[in-house]
Scaffold this motif. Structure first.
Motif, mmCIF file in Angstrom:
data_model
loop_
_atom_site.group_PDB
_atom_site.id
_atom_site.type_symbol
_atom_site.label_atom_id
_atom_site.label_comp_id
_atom_site.label_asym_id
_atom_site.label_seq_id
_atom_site.Cartn_x
_atom_site.Cartn_y
_atom_site.Cartn_z
ATOM 1 N N GLU A 107 54.144 48.496 44.412
ATOM 2 C CA GLU A 107 54.169 47.234 44.456
ATOM 3 C C GLU A 107 52.443 46.862 45.055
ATOM 4 O O GLU A 107 51.559 46.019 44.245
ATOM 5 N N ALA A 108 52.194 47.577 46.037
ATOM 6 C CA ALA A 108 50.587 47.377 46.572
ATOM 7 C C ALA A 108 49.788 47.872 45.348
ATOM 8 O O ALA A 108 48.533 47.248 45.339
ATOM 9 N N LEU A 109 49.877 49.131 45.102
ATOM 10 C CA LEU A 109 49.266 49.711 43.790
ATOM 11 C C LEU A 109 49.076 48.657 42.664
ATOM 12 O O LEU A 109 47.844 48.272 42.302
ATOM 13 N N ARG A 110 50.369 48.284 42.158
ATOM 14 C CA ARG A 110 50.365 47.256 41.235
ATOM 15 C C ARG A 110 49.440 45.913 41.266
ATOM 16 O O ARG A 110 48.600 45.559 40.749
ATOM 17 N N ASN A 111 49.604 45.227 42.381
ATOM 18 C CA ASN A 111 48.989 44.046 42.841
ATOM 19 C C ASN A 111 47.605 44.259 43.013
ATOM 20 O O ASN A 111 46.502 43.491 42.593
ATOM 21 N N SER A 112 47.057 45.528 43.742
ATOM 22 C CA SER A 112 45.655 45.734 43.760
ATOM 23 C C SER A 112 45.022 46.063 42.317
ATOM 24 O O SER A 112 43.828 45.549 42.171
ATOM 25 N N TYR A 113 45.595 46.728 41.605
ATOM 26 C CA TYR A 113 45.342 47.001 40.301
ATOM 27 C C TYR A 113 44.851 45.797 39.386
ATOM 28 O O TYR A 113 43.870 45.687 38.779
ATOM 29 N N ALA A 114 46.046 45.121 39.672
ATOM 30 C CA ALA A 114 45.652 43.648 38.841
ATOM 31 C C ALA A 114 44.406 42.880 39.362
ATOM 32 O O ALA A 114 44.061 42.133 38.316
ATOM 33 N N LYS A 115 44.026 42.804 40.363
ATOM 34 C CA LYS A 115 42.841 42.236 40.753
ATOM 35 C C LYS A 115 41.411 43.094 40.658
ATOM 36 O O LYS A 115 40.417 42.422 41.031
#
Length: 161
Positions: free
Chosen positions: A21-29
């Motif tokens: 989830e941290a990877l996904r959220n960071s990637y999205a931004k």
């Protein structure tokens, strides 16, 4: 004994999920600013998991490092290394929709002069045809990406509900 093993497994799965989830959220931004790009690169580098999805995000981080590096001679090598890694992960896991989404987003946002954009149509078609088979968290992630994507048409974005 089985109870202890089950608790340890659940504990590890919980933290692996939060890492994802941290990877996904960071990637999205990541594309919003150079600071966000650097944050994503740092989050990806800290990941110790070697599952295909984590490897895909790490490859994307290598490619994005070309955007923030100050060493002009290294930009090409970052893109080449990251793209090769991403292609290898996808070749080993061709039916993984999240890996296809990562490649689509990279190819959509990388300058055309780099020449890494040959899979846009295939990845978009794969995502659209396999979207309904995904869990709700991944569906939500795909919807958020598609909403800001230049590759998906308004009709295709509407079909991702």
């Amino acid at each position: 004994m089985k109870l202890i093993l089950s608790l340890i497994t659940a504990f590890l799965f919980f933290f692996q999920s939060s890492d994802l989830e941290a990877l996904r959220n960071s990637y999205a931004k990541a594309n919003q600013s150079n600071a966000n790009t650097q944050t994503f690169i740092n989050v990806a580098e800290k990941q110790s998991a070697s599952d295909p999805i984590t490897s895909g995000y790490k490859a994307a981080a290598q490619i994005m490092e070309a955007k923030v590096t100050t060493e002009k001679g290294k930009r090409k090598s970052f893109v080449k290394t990251g793209a090769t890694s991403l292609e290898n992960v996808i070749k080993s896991n061709p039916n993984n929709i999240e890996l296809r989404l990562i490649r689509l987003s990279v190819q959509e946002n990388i300058p055309k002069i780099v020449g890494y954009h040959s899979s846009l149509k295939d990845d978009k078609a794969f995502i659209l045809s396999n979207y309904s088979k995904q869990n709700s968290a991944l569906k939500s992630y795909i919807q958020k990406f598609a909403a800001q994507s230049k590759t998906f048409t308004a009709t295709e974005k509407a079909s991702l509900k």
